[in-house]
Design a protein around this motif. Structure first.
Motif, mmCIF file in Angstrom:
data_model
loop_
_atom_site.group_PDB
_atom_site.id
_atom_site.type_symbol
_atom_site.label_atom_id
_atom_site.label_comp_id
_atom_site.label_asym_id
_atom_site.label_seq_id
_atom_site.Cartn_x
_atom_site.Cartn_y
_atom_site.Cartn_z
ATOM 1 N N VAL A 291 0.844 -1.197 0.000
ATOM 2 C CA VAL A 291 0.000 0.000 0.000
ATOM 3 C C VAL A 291 0.877 1.244 0.000
ATOM 4 O O VAL A 291 0.716 2.150 -0.833
ATOM 5 C CB VAL A 291 -0.933 0.005 1.237
ATOM 6 N N VAL A 292 1.848 1.260 0.917
ATOM 7 C CA VAL A 292 2.705 2.445 1.037
ATOM 8 C C VAL A 292 3.522 2.635 -0.232
ATOM 9 O O VAL A 292 3.605 3.740 -0.780
ATOM 10 C CB VAL A 292 3.625 2.305 2.271
ATOM 11 N N ALA A 293 4.114 1.537 -0.734
ATOM 12 C CA ALA A 293 4.982 1.656 -1.911
ATOM 13 C C ALA A 293 4.197 2.183 -3.109
ATOM 14 O O ALA A 293 4.657 3.090 -3.812
ATOM 15 C CB ALA A 293 5.606 0.308 -2.241
ATOM 16 N N ALA A 294 2.984 1.636 -3.328
ATOM 17 C CA ALA A 294 2.190 2.079 -4.482
ATOM 18 C C ALA A 294 1.849 3.552 -4.351
ATOM 19 O O ALA A 294 1.954 4.321 -5.313
ATOM 20 C CB ALA A 294 0.926 1.236 -4.600
ATOM 21 N N ALA A 295 1.436 3.975 -3.151
ATOM 22 C CA ALA A 295 1.040 5.373 -2.967
ATOM 23 C C ALA A 295 2.236 6.299 -3.123
ATOM 24 O O ALA A 295 2.193 7.264 -3.892
ATOM 25 C CB ALA A 295 0.397 5.548 -1.591
ATOM 26 N N VAL A 296 3.328 5.966 -2.436
ATOM 27 C CA VAL A 296 4.488 6.866 -2.448
ATOM 28 C C VAL A 296 5.091 6.951 -3.842
ATOM 29 O O VAL A 296 5.408 8.040 -4.333
ATOM 30 C CB VAL A 296 5.545 6.390 -1.425
ATOM 31 N N LEU A 297 5.215 5.811 -4.516
ATOM 32 C CA LEU A 297 5.877 5.822 -5.819
ATOM 33 C C LEU A 297 5.015 6.463 -6.900
ATOM 34 O O LEU A 297 5.506 6.813 -7.962
ATOM 35 C CB LEU A 297 6.267 4.408 -6.245
ATOM 36 N N THR A 298 3.701 6.615 -6.666
ATOM 37 C CA THR A 298 2.893 7.350 -7.637
ATOM 38 C C THR A 298 2.929 8.840 -7.325
ATOM 39 O O THR A 298 2.909 9.669 -8.233
ATOM 40 C CB THR A 298 1.426 6.866 -7.622
ATOM 41 N N VAL A 299 2.971 9.182 -6.028
ATOM 42 C CA VAL A 299 2.950 10.595 -5.654
ATOM 43 C C VAL A 299 4.317 11.232 -5.890
ATOM 44 O O VAL A 299 4.408 12.349 -6.382
ATOM 45 C CB VAL A 299 2.534 10.750 -4.170
ATOM 46 N N LEU A 300 5.376 10.495 -5.577
ATOM 47 C CA LEU A 300 6.729 11.052 -5.612
ATOM 48 C C LEU A 300 7.096 11.709 -6.956
ATOM 49 O O LEU A 300 7.546 12.851 -6.972
ATOM 50 C CB LEU A 300 7.738 9.958 -5.258
ATOM 51 N N PRO A 301 6.870 11.029 -8.097
ATOM 52 C CA PRO A 301 7.245 11.663 -9.366
ATOM 53 C C PRO A 301 6.468 12.942 -9.622
ATOM 54 O O PRO A 301 6.961 13.841 -10.296
ATOM 55 C CB PRO A 301 6.898 10.608 -10.418
ATOM 56 N N GLU A 302 5.239 13.030 -9.067
ATOM 57 C CA GLU A 302 4.458 14.253 -9.231
ATOM 58 C C GLU A 302 5.117 15.393 -8.473
ATOM 59 O O GLU A 302 5.109 16.542 -8.904
ATOM 60 C CB GLU A 302 3.039 14.042 -8.690
ATOM 61 N N MET A 303 5.683 15.045 -7.324
ATOM 62 C CA MET A 303 6.313 16.061 -6.488
ATOM 63 C C MET A 303 7.620 16.546 -7.114
ATOM 64 O O MET A 303 7.919 17.722 -7.125
ATOM 65 C CB MET A 303 6.622 15.488 -5.103
ATOM 66 N N LEU A 304 8.412 15.590 -7.601
ATOM 67 C CA LEU A 304 9.728 15.953 -8.115
ATOM 68 C C LEU A 304 9.649 16.128 -9.625
ATOM 69 O O LEU A 304 9.738 15.161 -10.374
ATOM 70 C CB LEU A 304 10.741 14.857 -7.779
#
Lengths: 348, 308
Positions: A291-304
């Motif tokens: 759950v965490v990996a899917a959420a973080v790895l989708t949000v992260l590229p949006e942030m950076l």
């Protein structure tokens, strides 16, 4: 209170998701969230469901499936067809989405069942390559499919063109071969996504902690030993595989109904790998990790911003490093050695 | 009389088109067979599915492309350069990513290999962009005509099939007669026993990767000579299909790779010509699934009993 470890784990996972949902809703209400990220919320939920369901196959059952996106594709296309054709029957949008997800899940589980019966007889690398092949076959078949609707109901055609559907006037082409589906009603909402995630967690965690789940894990750890104590291999393998496929189908329906157009090539090998990356980075067999990996790895590229070009490259490197660090004896020994050294230091 | 002649011509046309499909199928199959050799040798010895093999093909094709088009090198040195680069790359990949996982579960090794494949594809995309490059054939675009020009066989096809036959014969000799080849077979049979007999297992595995990757470079050049679009993802589909071919023929067996590759190439071209272009990939993969279910060890493979 003396709770079991599995119960604690489940409570932690549910709380994690609920807190994340509440925080995200708070951010939306206060307007502190970018519009691109806001549009990503429902797909993130779909990816979480995909990751959790793939974890059931890879982490819990221990068989590498490289065609998970194929089930997502089946769910997406059948779910959208159901939602479009039922537009007049069920006016209530959330209910229609639920029906769409149910149709997607049942179609995907049917496909999973028919693929699973022969394919699960194989094991290891062969199973991986055959699931990959199945994913490609599904992609190919969906690309050649035409579905339309008029007052007589649904029309299907294969390998021809949209005109072969012979729709009467006012009829509507739903799936237009390689062009996929256009003009999908945007039914998916973040709340519906959240509910699907909770439902998925409920199903998967209860399955894992049940008698069946223990049988599945026994098959993973040692198939021959499990077989010799009377665990029916095919039954439990199929149970895990079909559940995983069904959840992927529901996620596919949710995912498709967040966009206005969907094409079959979207659900290719790369998507399967992306989900595998989530599962591996979250930890094989670790549900909340997925759950965490899917959420973080989708949000992260949006942030950076600007990082996007290097995203897949970084994923690849991380995938290799994680595998080497967690499976190499020398790296594995590091924590124990550190602990020993620390203990030695404190004793002095 | 005229009608009979016309009929003969019509049938002759059908026959000729069948023959030309068959020839292009054998040519494509030869490329698959060369790639499949890399898979089959590595699988035989390291018991791992080297997913990155398809991307080594792509790297080989790019090296040759740049050597010819940017640095104006003659054809043979550029092909040799590609072979050298791929050999180095293959050994490097093995040392870096696969060697630390020698005793790890196969799932971990497979995921690492997929990671490696992704790494190569994305590096290629960053280095050389995803714009397709037009690869000009290394043997020219001429062809030999037969039957008054009704059947033409291009130089590409001739060179590909010849290369495949030469590589097969050399490899058969190498694994059968030389010391290193015997060491390879010993390692694939039983690694521990081989080590006890004084065989350097690590060096043998590195050697296998080197040979496989060198063949991948040759295959890359041949593949792009026939299908001239070169992109970072060029290698992945032929790679997967060649693995299919290796499994089809029986993984670990060198004649099996030849048989599987040729059959798969012919099936693919016939499916494209007589059934449907769109469905040809699906048909190829369907063949794989059916073969695995009916004969899990492949056409020429040995069925190994699982020991408890």
């Amino acid at each position: 209170m003396n709770l079991q470890k599995s119960t604690l784990n489940a409570v932690f996972t549910y709380t994690l998701v609920v807190v994340a949902f509440v925080v995200a809703q708070g951010l939306i209400k206060s307007g502190n969230i970018s519009s691109t990220l806001r549009g990503q919320l429902a797909p993130i939920c779909a990816y979480i469901v995909m990751a959790v369901s793939l974890n059931l196959t890879v982490g819990i059952l221990g068989e590498l499936s490289l065609g998970h996106a194929g089930f997502m594709s089946v769910g997406a296309f059948s779910g959208v067809v159901a939602c479009v054709s039922l537009a007049n029957v069920i006016p209530l949008e959330p209910l229609r989405l639920v029906v769409g997800m149910l149709v997607g899940a049942s179609c995907a589980s049917a496909v999973g069942f028919f693929i699973g019966i022969p394919v699960l007889r194989l094991g290891g690398d062969y199973l991986a390559i055959v699931t990959l092949a199945c994913g490609e076959i599904i992609k190919n078949l969906v690309t050649c499919m035409y579905v339309g609707m008029d007052s007589h109901g649904l029309h299907f055609s294969f390998l021809t063109s949209a005109s072969a559907l012979q729709l009467e006037k006012g009829g509507k082409v739903i799936i237009n071969g390689p062009m996929g589906i256009a003009g999908i009603p945007k039914l998916s909402t973040f709340t519906m996504g959240f509910m699907l995630v909770m439902f998925t967690l409920f199903i998967v965690m209860n399955l894992v902690n049940s008698r069946a789940g223990r049988a599945i894990m026994a098959l993973r750890d040692n198939r021959i030993a499990a077989e010799s104590v009377g665990i029916p291999v095919t039954k439990y393998k199929l149970m895990a595989f079909v559940t995983s496929a069904a959840l992927a189908g529901a996620a596919g329906a949710l995912y498709a109904m967040n966009f206005s157009t969907v094409v079959a090539t979207k659900f290719n090998f790369n998507t399967s790998i992306l989900i595998l990356v989530y599962v591996v980075l979250g930890g094989l067999g670790n549900i909340w990790g997925s759950v965490v990996a899917a959420a973080v790895l989708t949000v992260l590229p949006e942030m950076l911003r600007g990082f996007n070009d290097y995203r897949m490259l970084v994923y690849a490197v991380v995938l290799i490093i994680v595998m080497i660090v967690t499976n190499n004896a020398r790296f594995k020994a590091i924590p124990t050695r550190l602990k020993k050294r620390l203990r030695g230091a404190s004793n002095v | 009389m005229l009608a009979a002649l016309l009929r003969f011509n019509f049938l002759g046309g059908l026959y000729m088109s069948f023959l030309s499909h068959l020839i292009s199928g054998v040519s494509l199959g030869s490329i698959y067979a060369i790639i499949a050799l890399g898979y089959t040798m590595v699988y035989g010895i390291a018991k791992m599915l080297n997913f990155a093999h398809g991307d080594v093909i792509m790297v080989g094709a790019y090296v040759c492309f740049f050597a010819v088009s940017r640095y104006d090198m003659p054809v043979i040195p550029s092909v040799l350069l590609a072979v050298a680069a791929c050999t180095a790359l293959g050994v490097f990949i093995e040392r870096l990513a696969y060697k630390p996982l020698r005793s790890a579960p196969s799932l971990a090794v497979l995921i690492t290999a997929i990671g490696m494949s992704y790494f190569l594809q994305n590096s290629a995309q960053l280095l050389w962009t995803s714009n397709p490059k037009v690869f000009s054939s290394v043997v020219g675009n001429g062809s030999v005509k037969f039957f008054d020009g009704r059947l033409s066989i291009s130089y590409n096809v001739i060179v590909t099939v010849l290369a495949c036959i030469i590589i097969m014969s050399v490899l058969t000799w190498f694994t059968g007669r030389t010391k290193m080849g015997k060491a390879m077979r010993a390692c694939s049979e039983d690694k521990d026993a081989a080590q006890l007999m004084g065989i350097n297992v690590n060096a043998t595995i590195s050697m296998t990767f080197a040979i496989g990757s060198a063949l991948a470079a040759v295959a890359g050049v041949l593949l792009c000579s026939v299908y001239p679009t070169l992109m970072p993802t060029t290698g992945s589909m032929p790679g997967i299909k060649a693995f299919t071919a290796a499994v089809f023929g029986g993984i670990g067996s060198i004649p099996g790779a030849l048989l599987g590759g040729t059959l798969l190439g012919v099936i693919e071209i016939f499916a494209k010509a007589y059934i449907s272009t769109q469905l040809s990939d699906a048909i190829v993969f369907l063949v794989l699934i059916i073969v695995l279910l009916v004969k899990p060890a492949g056409l020429l493979g040995k069925q190994v009993q699982e020991k408890v």
